[in-house]
Design a protein around this motif. Structure first.
Motif, PDB file in Angstrom:
ATOM      1  N   GLU A 337      36.827  46.380  32.670  1.00  0.00           N
ATOM      2  CA  GLU A 337      36.259  45.750  33.826  1.00  0.00           C
ATOM      3  C   GLU A 337      36.017  46.763  34.965  1.00  0.00           C
ATOM      4  O   GLU A 337      36.870  47.685  35.124  1.00  0.00           O
ATOM      5  N   ARG A 338      35.000  46.604  35.646  1.00  0.00           N
ATOM      6  CA  ARG A 338      34.476  47.514  36.740  1.00  0.00           C
ATOM      7  C   ARG A 338      34.515  46.957  38.147  1.00  0.00           C
ATOM      8  O   ARG A 338      34.294  45.743  38.474  1.00  0.00           O
ATOM      9  N   HIS A 339      35.423  47.683  38.827  1.00  0.00           N
ATOM     10  CA  HIS A 339      35.442  47.383  40.228  1.00  0.00           C
ATOM     11  C   HIS A 339      34.374  48.386  41.314  1.00  0.00           C
ATOM     12  O   HIS A 339      34.432  49.451  41.148  1.00  0.00           O
ATOM     13  N   ASN A 340      34.234  47.654  42.354  1.00  0.00           N
ATOM     14  CA  ASN A 340      33.252  48.265  43.269  1.00  0.00           C
ATOM     15  C   ASN A 340      32.019  49.025  42.708  1.00  0.00           C
ATOM     16  O   ASN A 340      31.525  49.912  42.847  1.00  0.00           O
ATOM     17  N   ASN A 357      32.766  34.823  32.123  1.00  0.00           N
ATOM     18  CA  ASN A 357      34.350  35.343  32.095  1.00  0.00           C
ATOM     19  C   ASN A 357      35.030  34.148  32.710  1.00  0.00           C
ATOM     20  O   ASN A 357      36.296  34.314  32.810  1.00  0.00           O
ATOM     21  N   LYS A 358      34.713  32.793  32.809  1.00  0.00           N
ATOM     22  CA  LYS A 358      35.429  32.128  33.409  1.00  0.00           C
ATOM     23  C   LYS A 358      36.621  31.637  32.466  1.00  0.00           C
ATOM     24  O   LYS A 358      36.467  31.611  31.344  1.00  0.00           O
ATOM     25  N   VAL A 359      37.876  31.433  33.161  1.00  0.00           N
ATOM     26  CA  VAL A 359      39.009  30.611  32.228  1.00  0.00           C
ATOM     27  C   VAL A 359      38.641  29.516  31.456  1.00  0.00           C
ATOM     28  O   VAL A 359      38.921  29.523  30.024  1.00  0.00           O
ATOM     29  N   GLU A 360      37.560  28.768  31.936  1.00  0.00           N
ATOM     30  CA  GLU A 360      37.271  27.689  31.091  1.00  0.00           C
ATOM     31  C   GLU A 360      36.541  28.010  30.070  1.00  0.00           C
ATOM     32  O   GLU A 360      36.553  27.216  29.001  1.00  0.00           O
ATOM     33  N   TYR A 361      35.948  29.332  29.809  1.00  0.00           N
ATOM     34  CA  TYR A 361      35.251  29.602  28.841  1.00  0.00           C
ATOM     35  C   TYR A 361      35.738  30.425  27.924  1.00  0.00           C
ATOM     36  O   TYR A 361      35.453  30.911  26.978  1.00  0.00           O
ATOM     37  N   GLY A 362      37.206  30.946  28.090  1.00  0.00           N
ATOM     38  CA  GLY A 362      38.009  31.714  27.200  1.00  0.00           C
ATOM     39  C   GLY A 362      38.052  33.132  27.966  1.00  0.00           C
ATOM     40  O   GLY A 362      38.601  34.111  27.399  1.00  0.00           O
ATOM     41  N   THR A 364      38.881  35.744  31.396  1.00  0.00           N
ATOM     42  CA  THR A 364      39.970  36.411  32.172  1.00  0.00           C
ATOM     43  C   THR A 364      39.908  35.624  33.516  1.00  0.00           C
ATOM     44  O   THR A 364      40.889  35.677  34.343  1.00  0.00           O
ATOM     45  N   GLY A 365      38.938  35.200  33.992  1.00  0.00           N
ATOM     46  CA  GLY A 365      38.623  34.631  35.394  1.00  0.00           C
ATOM     47  C   GLY A 365      38.206  35.485  36.415  1.00  0.00           C
ATOM     48  O   GLY A 365      37.957  35.107  37.586  1.00  0.00           O
ATOM     49  N   THR A 366      38.123  36.883  36.272  1.00  0.00           N
ATOM     50  CA  THR A 366      37.767  37.630  37.191  1.00  0.00           C
ATOM     51  C   THR A 366      36.353  37.687  37.368  1.00  0.00           C
ATOM     52  O   THR A 366      35.615  37.249  36.535  1.00  0.00           O
ATOM     53  N   GLY A 367      35.756  37.837  38.693  1.00  0.00           N
ATOM     54  CA  GLY A 367      34.549  37.875  39.055  1.00  0.00           C
ATOM     55  C   GLY A 367      34.172  38.138  40.408  1.00  0.00           C
ATOM     56  O   GLY A 367      35.027  38.736  41.279  1.00  0.00           O
ATOM     57  N   ASN A 368      33.125  37.450  40.946  1.00  0.00           N
ATOM     58  CA  ASN A 368      32.906  37.555  42.466  1.00  0.00           C
ATOM     59  C   ASN A 368      32.766  36.208  43.143  1.00  0.00           C
ATOM     60  O   ASN A 368      31.655  35.430  43.267  1.00  0.00           O
ATOM     61  N   LYS A 369      34.077  35.777  43.606  1.00  0.00           N
ATOM     62  CA  LYS A 369      34.360  34.718  44.326  1.00  0.00           C
ATOM     63  C   LYS A 369      33.882  34.380  45.693  1.00  0.00           C
ATOM     64  O   LYS A 369      33.445  33.375  46.178  1.00  0.00           O
ATOM     65  N   THR A 389      32.315  42.997  41.348  1.00  0.00           N
ATOM     66  CA  THR A 389      33.253  43.239  40.166  1.00  0.00           C
ATOM     67  C   THR A 389      32.386  42.899  39.037  1.00  0.00           C
ATOM     68  O   THR A 389      32.080  41.776  38.950  1.00  0.00           O
ATOM     69  N   LEU A 390      32.379  43.625  38.057  1.00  0.00           N
ATOM     70  CA  LEU A 390      32.024  43.114  36.759  1.00  0.00           C
ATOM     71  C   LEU A 390      33.134  42.939  35.713  1.00  0.00           C
ATOM     72  O   LEU A 390      33.837  43.789  35.342  1.00  0.00           O
ATOM     73  N   PRO A 391      33.209  41.709  35.476  1.00  0.00           N
ATOM     74  CA  PRO A 391      34.432  41.393  34.305  1.00  0.00           C
ATOM     75  C   PRO A 391      33.987  42.153  32.964  1.00  0.00           C
ATOM     76  O   PRO A 391      32.867  42.243  32.712  1.00  0.00           O
ATOM     77  N   PRO A 392      34.798  42.058  32.173  1.00  0.00           N
ATOM     78  CA  PRO A 392      34.806  42.996  30.881  1.00  0.00           C
ATOM     79  C   PRO A 392      33.919  41.979  29.922  1.00  0.00           C
ATOM     80  O   PRO A 392      33.927  40.784  29.888  1.00  0.00           O
TER      81      PRO A 392
END
Length: 415
Positions: A337-340, A357-362, A364-369, A389-392
Protein backbone atom coordinates in the motif's frame (compact mmCIF):
# COMPACT_ATOMS: atom_id res chain seq x y z
CA UNK A 1 -33.85 -15.06 -30.47
CA UNK A 2 -34.21 -15.97 -26.77
CA UNK A 3 -30.80 -14.40 -26.18
CA UNK A 4 -31.77 -11.25 -28.05
CA UNK A 5 -35.04 -11.00 -26.14
CA UNK A 6 -32.97 -10.91 -22.94
CA UNK A 7 -30.47 -8.33 -24.20
CA UNK A 8 -27.71 -10.84 -24.96
CA UNK A 9 -25.74 -10.63 -28.20
CA UNK A 10 -24.44 -13.80 -29.87
CA UNK A 11 -21.01 -14.08 -31.52
CA UNK A 12 -20.11 -17.44 -33.08
CA UNK A 13 -16.65 -19.00 -33.24
CA UNK A 14 -16.46 -19.65 -37.01
CA UNK A 15 -13.65 -21.75 -38.49
CA UNK A 16 -13.03 -21.30 -42.23
CA UNK A 17 -9.30 -21.98 -41.98
CA UNK A 18 -9.27 -25.77 -41.70
CA UNK A 19 -11.32 -28.89 -40.97
CA UNK A 20 -10.68 -32.30 -39.34
CA UNK A 21 -10.03 -35.55 -41.15
CA UNK A 22 -13.15 -37.25 -39.80
CA UNK A 23 -14.51 -39.76 -42.29
CA UNK A 24 -18.03 -38.40 -41.87
CA UNK A 25 -16.93 -34.82 -42.68
CA UNK A 26 -15.49 -32.93 -45.63
CA UNK A 27 -12.21 -34.86 -45.79
CA UNK A 28 -11.90 -36.38 -49.30
CA UNK A 29 -15.61 -35.75 -49.65
CA UNK A 30 -15.93 -37.46 -53.06
CA UNK A 31 -13.02 -39.84 -52.54
CA UNK A 32 -10.51 -37.25 -53.71
CA UNK A 33 -9.26 -33.86 -52.54
CA UNK A 34 -12.36 -31.72 -53.08
CA UNK A 35 -12.59 -29.04 -50.35
CA UNK A 36 -8.91 -29.22 -49.40
CA UNK A 37 -5.79 -28.30 -51.37
CA UNK A 38 -4.42 -30.96 -53.70
CA UNK A 39 -0.89 -29.63 -53.14
CA UNK A 40 0.45 -31.52 -50.11
CA UNK A 41 2.63 -28.53 -49.17
CA UNK A 42 -0.51 -26.44 -48.68
CA UNK A 43 -3.02 -29.03 -47.55
CA UNK A 44 -1.99 -30.19 -44.08
CA UNK A 45 -1.56 -28.31 -40.81
CA UNK A 46 0.55 -30.99 -39.19
CA UNK A 47 0.49 -29.89 -35.56
CA UNK A 48 -3.33 -29.80 -35.60
CA UNK A 49 -3.84 -32.83 -37.83
CA UNK A 50 -6.30 -30.88 -39.98
CA UNK A 51 -6.75 -29.94 -43.65
CA UNK A 52 -6.74 -26.44 -45.12
CA UNK A 53 -9.58 -25.34 -47.35
CA UNK A 54 -8.54 -24.66 -50.96
CA UNK A 55 -9.28 -20.94 -51.03
CA UNK A 56 -8.46 -20.76 -54.73
CA UNK A 57 -11.54 -22.76 -55.70
CA UNK A 58 -14.60 -20.60 -56.34
CA UNK A 59 -16.80 -23.49 -55.17
CA UNK A 60 -15.05 -23.54 -51.79
CA UNK A 61 -15.30 -19.76 -51.51
CA UNK A 62 -19.03 -19.97 -52.23
CA UNK A 63 -19.48 -22.77 -49.69
CA UNK A 64 -17.74 -20.83 -46.89
CA UNK A 65 -19.32 -17.43 -47.60
CA UNK A 66 -22.77 -19.02 -47.92
CA UNK A 67 -22.22 -20.73 -44.57
CA UNK A 68 -21.30 -17.43 -42.91
CA UNK A 69 -24.39 -15.74 -44.36
CA UNK A 70 -26.53 -18.66 -43.18
CA UNK A 71 -25.63 -18.03 -39.52
CA UNK A 72 -26.41 -14.33 -39.88
CA UNK A 73 -29.58 -14.78 -41.92
CA UNK A 74 -31.29 -17.77 -40.30
CA UNK A 75 -29.94 -17.62 -36.75
CA UNK A 76 -29.49 -13.82 -36.53
CA UNK A 77 -25.97 -14.07 -35.08
CA UNK A 78 -24.50 -10.68 -34.20
CA UNK A 79 -20.97 -11.50 -35.24
CA UNK A 80 -18.40 -14.10 -36.28
CA UNK A 81 -15.07 -14.59 -34.56
CA UNK A 82 -12.97 -15.98 -37.42
CA UNK A 83 -10.62 -18.60 -36.00
CA UNK A 84 -6.94 -19.12 -36.88
CA UNK A 85 -6.64 -16.33 -39.46
CA UNK A 86 -2.83 -16.49 -39.24
CA UNK A 87 -2.87 -20.06 -40.54
CA UNK A 88 -4.75 -18.81 -43.60
CA UNK A 89 -2.51 -15.83 -44.35
CA UNK A 90 0.89 -17.55 -44.34
CA UNK A 91 1.98 -20.36 -46.64
CA UNK A 92 4.77 -21.25 -44.19
CA UNK A 93 2.47 -21.42 -41.15
CA UNK A 94 3.45 -24.51 -39.11
CA UNK A 95 5.96 -25.41 -41.85
CA UNK A 96 9.70 -25.97 -41.75
CA UNK A 97 12.09 -24.85 -44.47
CA UNK A 98 11.46 -26.83 -47.65
CA UNK A 99 7.94 -27.83 -46.61
CA UNK A 100 6.17 -24.92 -48.30
CA UNK A 101 6.03 -23.34 -51.75
CA UNK A 102 6.36 -19.54 -52.15
CA UNK A 103 3.67 -17.60 -54.00
CA UNK A 104 4.16 -16.25 -57.54
CA UNK A 105 6.05 -13.26 -56.13
CA UNK A 106 8.35 -15.42 -54.01
CA UNK A 107 6.72 -14.50 -50.71
CA UNK A 108 5.06 -16.49 -47.92
CA UNK A 109 1.66 -14.80 -48.23
CA UNK A 110 -1.26 -16.99 -49.26
CA UNK A 111 -2.70 -14.75 -51.97
CA UNK A 112 -5.77 -16.95 -52.42
CA UNK A 113 -6.66 -16.79 -48.71
CA UNK A 114 -6.12 -13.02 -48.63
CA UNK A 115 -8.49 -12.56 -51.58
CA UNK A 116 -11.02 -14.86 -49.90
CA UNK A 117 -10.99 -12.94 -46.59
CA UNK A 118 -11.48 -9.64 -48.40
CA UNK A 119 -14.35 -11.07 -50.44
CA UNK A 120 -15.90 -12.60 -47.29
CA UNK A 121 -15.94 -9.30 -45.42
CA UNK A 122 -17.19 -7.33 -48.42
CA UNK A 123 -20.14 -9.69 -48.81
CA UNK A 124 -20.94 -9.80 -45.09
CA UNK A 125 -20.98 -6.02 -44.72
CA UNK A 126 -22.98 -5.59 -47.92
CA UNK A 127 -25.89 -7.60 -46.54
CA UNK A 128 -25.33 -7.25 -42.76
CA UNK A 129 -23.47 -3.95 -42.19
CA UNK A 130 -23.77 -4.07 -38.37
CA UNK A 131 -22.07 -7.44 -38.01
CA UNK A 132 -18.98 -7.87 -35.84
CA UNK A 133 -16.31 -9.58 -37.96
CA UNK A 134 -13.49 -10.44 -35.57
CA UNK A 135 -10.13 -11.81 -36.68
CA UNK A 136 -8.23 -14.09 -34.34
CA UNK A 137 -4.89 -13.11 -35.84
CA UNK A 138 -1.73 -13.43 -33.76
CA UNK A 139 0.94 -11.81 -35.94
CA UNK A 140 1.81 -8.27 -37.00
CA UNK A 141 -0.01 -8.59 -40.33
CA UNK A 142 -0.92 -4.99 -41.23
CA UNK A 143 -4.36 -3.45 -41.81
CA UNK A 144 -6.44 -6.39 -40.61
CA UNK A 145 -9.25 -4.03 -39.54
CA UNK A 146 -8.91 -1.54 -42.38
CA UNK A 147 -11.45 -1.51 -45.26
CA UNK A 148 -10.65 -3.54 -48.35
CA UNK A 149 -10.76 -0.43 -50.55
CA UNK A 150 -7.76 0.85 -48.58
CA UNK A 151 -5.92 -2.44 -48.96
CA UNK A 152 -7.01 -3.96 -45.65
CA UNK A 153 -8.54 -7.36 -44.97
CA UNK A 154 -11.88 -5.75 -44.12
CA UNK A 155 -12.50 -7.02 -40.56
CA UNK A 156 -13.83 -4.53 -38.03
CA UNK A 157 -12.15 -6.09 -34.97
CA UNK A 158 -8.98 -8.05 -34.20
CA UNK A 159 -7.98 -9.96 -31.08
CA UNK A 160 -5.02 -8.30 -29.33
CA UNK A 161 -3.01 -11.43 -28.65
CA UNK A 162 0.10 -9.39 -27.81
CA UNK A 163 -1.65 -7.62 -24.93
CA UNK A 164 -3.03 -10.92 -23.66
CA UNK A 165 0.33 -12.73 -23.71
CA UNK A 166 2.17 -9.79 -22.10
CA UNK A 167 -0.42 -9.34 -19.35
CA UNK A 168 -0.62 -13.01 -18.41
CA UNK A 169 3.18 -13.24 -18.24
CA UNK A 170 3.25 -10.10 -16.08
CA UNK A 171 0.47 -11.20 -13.73
CA UNK A 172 2.02 -14.65 -13.23
CA UNK A 173 5.25 -12.99 -12.10
CA UNK A 174 5.88 -12.53 -8.38
CA UNK A 175 5.23 -8.81 -7.69
CA UNK A 176 8.76 -8.48 -6.29
CA UNK A 177 10.12 -9.16 -9.80
CA UNK A 178 7.44 -7.32 -11.81
CA UNK A 179 9.65 -4.25 -12.14
CA UNK A 180 11.79 -6.25 -14.57
CA UNK A 181 8.75 -6.80 -16.79
CA UNK A 182 7.28 -3.32 -16.59
CA UNK A 183 7.19 -3.05 -20.39
CA UNK A 184 4.57 -5.81 -20.40
CA UNK A 185 1.98 -3.35 -19.07
CA UNK A 186 3.02 -0.38 -21.24
CA UNK A 187 4.22 -1.75 -24.59
CA UNK A 188 0.71 -2.40 -25.92
CA UNK A 189 0.12 1.36 -26.14
CA UNK A 190 2.78 1.56 -28.86
CA UNK A 191 0.39 -0.22 -31.23
CA UNK A 192 -3.01 -0.01 -29.49
CA UNK A 193 -4.47 2.27 -32.17
CA UNK A 194 -3.05 0.54 -35.26
CA UNK A 195 -6.08 -1.79 -35.37
CA UNK A 196 -9.54 -1.98 -33.80
CA UNK A 197 -8.54 -4.34 -31.02
CA UNK A 198 -10.44 -6.60 -28.65
CA UNK A 199 -8.57 -7.52 -25.44
CA UNK A 200 -9.13 -11.29 -25.04
CA UNK A 201 -8.84 -13.43 -21.94
CA UNK A 202 -10.21 -16.48 -23.70
CA UNK A 203 -10.75 -20.21 -23.30
CA UNK A 204 -7.34 -20.88 -24.87
CA UNK A 205 -5.64 -19.60 -21.70
CA UNK A 206 -7.38 -21.92 -19.22
CA UNK A 207 -6.89 -25.36 -20.80
CA UNK A 208 -4.15 -27.96 -21.45
CA UNK A 209 -2.34 -27.50 -18.14
CA UNK A 210 -2.20 -23.69 -18.30
CA UNK A 211 -4.29 -23.38 -15.09
CA UNK A 212 -7.36 -21.25 -14.55
CA UNK A 213 -6.90 -17.49 -14.58
CA UNK A 214 -7.22 -17.25 -10.79
CA UNK A 215 -4.80 -20.11 -10.25
CA UNK A 216 -2.19 -18.41 -12.45
CA UNK A 217 -2.01 -15.54 -9.97
CA UNK A 218 0.91 -15.54 -7.48
CA UNK A 219 0.78 -15.13 -3.73
CA UNK A 220 -1.38 -16.51 -0.92
CA UNK A 221 -5.11 -17.13 -1.26
CA UNK A 222 -6.35 -13.55 -0.73
CA UNK A 223 -3.66 -12.07 -3.00
CA UNK A 224 -4.69 -14.31 -5.88
CA UNK A 225 -8.10 -12.65 -5.85
CA UNK A 226 -6.58 -9.17 -5.55
CA UNK A 227 -4.31 -9.89 -8.52
CA UNK A 228 -7.27 -11.04 -10.58
CA UNK A 229 -9.27 -7.95 -9.64
CA UNK A 230 -6.47 -5.59 -10.67
CA UNK A 231 -5.98 -7.49 -13.94
CA UNK A 232 -9.68 -7.22 -14.83
CA UNK A 233 -9.75 -3.59 -13.75
CA UNK A 234 -6.76 -2.68 -15.92
CA UNK A 235 -8.33 -4.56 -18.81
CA UNK A 236 -11.46 -2.40 -18.53
CA UNK A 237 -9.35 0.79 -18.39
CA UNK A 238 -7.09 -0.11 -21.33
CA UNK A 239 -8.18 0.98 -24.83
CA UNK A 240 -9.96 -1.74 -26.81
CA UNK A 241 -13.11 -3.80 -26.43
CA UNK A 242 -13.20 -6.57 -23.81
CA UNK A 243 -13.63 -10.34 -23.89
CA UNK A 244 -13.49 -12.67 -20.89
CA UNK A 245 -14.26 -16.36 -20.68
CA UNK A 246 -16.92 -17.89 -18.46
CA UNK A 247 -15.66 -18.90 -15.04
CA UNK A 248 -13.42 -15.86 -14.48
CA UNK A 249 -16.26 -14.07 -12.73
CA UNK A 250 -16.58 -16.75 -10.03
CA UNK A 251 -12.86 -17.37 -9.54
CA UNK A 252 -12.84 -20.99 -10.64
CA UNK A 253 -9.61 -22.70 -9.54
CA UNK A 254 -9.92 -25.66 -11.89
CA UNK A 255 -9.27 -25.45 -15.61
CA UNK A 256 -12.17 -25.27 -18.02
CA UNK A 257 -13.51 -28.72 -18.86
CA UNK A 258 -16.01 -28.87 -21.73
CA UNK A 259 -17.51 -32.01 -20.21
CA UNK A 260 -18.57 -30.11 -17.08
CA UNK A 261 -20.44 -26.91 -16.35
CA UNK A 262 -18.80 -23.88 -14.77
CA UNK A 263 -18.48 -24.20 -10.99
CA UNK A 264 -21.18 -21.68 -10.16
CA UNK A 265 -21.43 -23.06 -6.62
CA UNK A 266 -18.09 -21.38 -5.85
CA UNK A 267 -19.97 -18.11 -5.29
CA UNK A 268 -21.17 -19.63 -2.00
CA UNK A 269 -17.59 -19.19 -0.71
CA UNK A 270 -16.71 -15.73 0.60
CA UNK A 271 -13.93 -14.57 -1.71
CA UNK A 272 -15.49 -16.13 -4.80
CA UNK A 273 -18.82 -14.46 -4.07
CA UNK A 274 -17.09 -11.12 -3.51
CA UNK A 275 -15.18 -11.51 -6.80
CA UNK A 276 -18.49 -12.11 -8.53
CA UNK A 277 -19.84 -8.88 -7.00
CA UNK A 278 -16.71 -7.04 -8.16
CA UNK A 279 -17.11 -8.22 -11.76
CA UNK A 280 -20.78 -7.19 -11.80
CA UNK A 281 -20.07 -3.72 -10.44
CA UNK A 282 -16.99 -3.27 -12.65
CA UNK A 283 -19.14 -4.03 -15.71
CA UNK A 284 -21.78 -1.57 -14.52
CA UNK A 285 -19.13 1.11 -13.91
CA UNK A 286 -17.69 0.51 -17.39
CA UNK A 287 -21.07 0.84 -19.10
CA UNK A 288 -21.93 4.10 -17.36
CA UNK A 289 -18.46 5.60 -18.05
CA UNK A 290 -18.19 6.60 -21.74
CA UNK A 291 -14.63 7.74 -21.05
CA UNK A 292 -13.70 4.04 -21.04
CA UNK A 293 -15.24 3.07 -24.39
CA UNK A 294 -16.30 6.00 -26.59
CA UNK A 295 -12.84 6.71 -28.05
CA UNK A 296 -11.11 3.34 -28.02
CA UNK A 297 -9.11 3.55 -31.25
CA UNK A 298 -7.34 6.91 -31.11
CA UNK A 299 -4.91 8.81 -28.89
CA UNK A 300 -7.75 11.29 -28.42
CA UNK A 301 -9.22 8.84 -25.91
CA UNK A 302 -6.05 8.07 -23.95
CA UNK A 303 -3.23 10.03 -22.29
CA UNK A 304 -0.38 8.81 -20.11
CA UNK A 305 0.20 10.59 -16.81
CA UNK A 306 2.95 8.31 -15.52
CA UNK A 307 4.20 5.10 -17.14
CA UNK A 308 7.75 4.82 -15.79
CA UNK A 309 7.36 4.02 -12.08
CA UNK A 310 8.61 0.47 -12.57
CA UNK A 311 10.21 0.32 -9.11
CA UNK A 312 6.77 0.50 -7.46
CA UNK A 313 4.80 -1.27 -10.25
CA UNK A 314 2.48 1.72 -10.72
CA UNK A 315 1.02 3.33 -13.85
CA UNK A 316 -1.47 6.16 -14.25
CA UNK A 317 -3.34 7.48 -17.27
CA UNK A 318 -6.46 9.26 -18.46
CA UNK A 319 -9.35 7.94 -20.53
CA UNK A 320 -11.31 10.61 -22.39
CA UNK A 321 -14.77 10.59 -24.02
CA UNK A 322 -15.98 12.44 -27.13
CA UNK A 323 -16.92 15.53 -25.13
CA UNK A 324 -13.50 15.74 -23.51
CA UNK A 325 -14.59 14.46 -20.10
CA UNK A 326 -11.81 12.60 -18.34
CA UNK A 327 -11.43 9.65 -16.00
CA UNK A 328 -8.08 9.01 -14.29
CA UNK A 329 -6.99 5.41 -13.73
CA UNK A 330 -4.19 4.63 -11.25
CA UNK A 331 -3.04 1.01 -11.11
CA UNK A 332 -0.89 -0.47 -8.35
CA UNK A 333 0.41 -3.91 -9.35
CA UNK A 334 2.33 -4.24 -6.06
CA UNK A 335 1.03 -5.84 -2.82
CA UNK A 336 2.39 -2.80 -0.97
CA UNK A 337 0.00 0.00 0.00
CA UNK A 338 1.34 3.43 -0.98
CA UNK A 339 0.56 6.54 1.10
CA UNK A 340 1.04 10.12 -0.06
CA UNK A 341 1.65 8.94 -3.63
CA UNK A 342 2.02 12.09 -5.73
CA UNK A 343 0.50 12.31 -9.19
CA UNK A 344 0.54 15.21 -11.62
CA UNK A 345 -2.96 16.59 -12.28
CA UNK A 346 -4.83 19.69 -13.32
CA UNK A 347 -5.72 22.07 -10.52
CA UNK A 348 -9.00 21.14 -8.88
CA UNK A 349 -10.83 18.76 -6.58
CA UNK A 350 -11.01 15.04 -7.32
CA UNK A 351 -13.23 12.20 -6.14
CA UNK A 352 -12.50 8.48 -6.14
CA UNK A 353 -15.38 6.93 -8.11
CA UNK A 354 -14.29 3.26 -8.20
CA UNK A 355 -11.87 1.19 -6.13
CA UNK A 356 -11.19 -2.52 -6.62
CA UNK A 357 -10.02 -2.76 -3.00
CA UNK A 358 -13.46 -2.37 -1.41
CA UNK A 359 -14.28 -4.80 1.39
CA UNK A 360 -17.35 -5.90 -0.58
CA UNK A 361 -14.98 -7.08 -3.34
CA UNK A 362 -12.62 -8.94 -1.00
CA UNK A 363 -10.16 -6.07 -0.48
CA UNK A 364 -8.87 -4.33 2.64
CA UNK A 365 -11.12 -1.30 2.24
CA UNK A 366 -8.39 1.36 2.07
CA UNK A 367 -8.58 4.11 -0.51
CA UNK A 368 -9.44 7.79 -0.87
CA UNK A 369 -12.78 8.38 0.83
CA UNK A 370 -12.42 12.17 1.16
CA UNK A 371 -12.18 14.81 -1.54
CA UNK A 372 -8.69 15.04 -3.05
CA UNK A 373 -7.55 18.65 -3.39
CA UNK A 374 -4.67 19.50 -5.72
CA UNK A 375 -1.56 21.34 -4.55
CA UNK A 376 0.73 23.71 -6.45
CA UNK A 377 3.89 22.14 -7.84
CA UNK A 378 5.19 20.82 -11.13
CA UNK A 379 4.89 17.05 -11.67
CA UNK A 380 4.35 14.80 -14.71
CA UNK A 381 3.99 17.83 -16.96
CA UNK A 382 1.27 19.47 -14.85
CA UNK A 383 1.46 22.64 -12.75
CA UNK A 384 -0.15 20.92 -9.78
CA UNK A 385 -0.41 17.48 -8.21
CA UNK A 386 -2.64 15.34 -6.00
CA UNK A 387 -1.71 13.10 -3.08
CA UNK A 388 -3.24 9.62 -3.11
CA UNK A 389 -3.50 6.47 -1.05
CA UNK A 390 -2.96 3.54 -3.41
CA UNK A 391 -4.32 0.25 -2.04
CA UNK A 392 -2.29 -2.90 -2.69
CA UNK A 393 -2.91 -4.80 -5.94
CA UNK A 394 -5.70 -2.43 -6.90
CA UNK A 395 -6.98 -0.01 -9.50
CA UNK A 396 -8.71 3.24 -8.57
CA UNK A 397 -10.57 5.65 -10.83
CA UNK A 398 -10.76 9.39 -10.13
CA UNK A 399 -12.94 12.17 -11.52
CA UNK A 400 -12.38 15.88 -11.32
CA UNK A 401 -15.31 17.86 -9.93
CA UNK A 402 -16.10 20.34 -12.72
CA UNK A 403 -18.10 22.83 -10.63
CA UNK A 404 -15.27 23.50 -8.18
CA UNK A 405 -12.61 26.23 -8.27
CA UNK A 406 -9.60 26.71 -5.97
CA UNK A 407 -8.48 30.24 -5.20
CA UNK A 408 -6.00 31.18 -2.51
CA UNK A 409 -6.13 27.64 -1.10
CA UNK A 410 -9.91 27.82 -0.65
CA UNK A 411 -12.52 25.72 -2.45
CA UNK A 412 -15.35 27.55 -4.20
CA UNK A 413 -18.37 25.78 -5.60
CA UNK A 414 -19.69 27.30 -8.84
CA UNK A 415 -23.49 27.35 -9.00
Amino acid sequence: DQCHQNGIGVILDWVPAHFPKDQHGLYKFDGDYLYEYRDDKKREIESWGTQRFDFGKTEVQSFLISNALFWLDIYHADGLRVDAVSSMLYLDYDKKEGQWTPNIYGGNENLEAIAFLKKLNEVIFKYYPNTMMIAEESTAWPMVTKPTYLGGLGFNFKWNMGWMNDMIEYMKTDPFFRKYRHKNITFSLHYAFSENYILPLSHDEVVHGKKSLLDKMPGPYEEKFANLRVLLGYMMAHPGKKLTFMGYEVGQFTEWNYNKEIEWFMTNYEYHGKLNTFVKELNEFYLKSPELWEVDYSWKGFKWISNDDYEQNIIAFKRIDKRGKELIAVVNFSPVERHNYLLGAEEGVYTEVFNSNKVEYGGTGTGNKDRIISSQGSLHGYGSYISLTLPPLSIIFLKKENNINIEGGRIYEIC
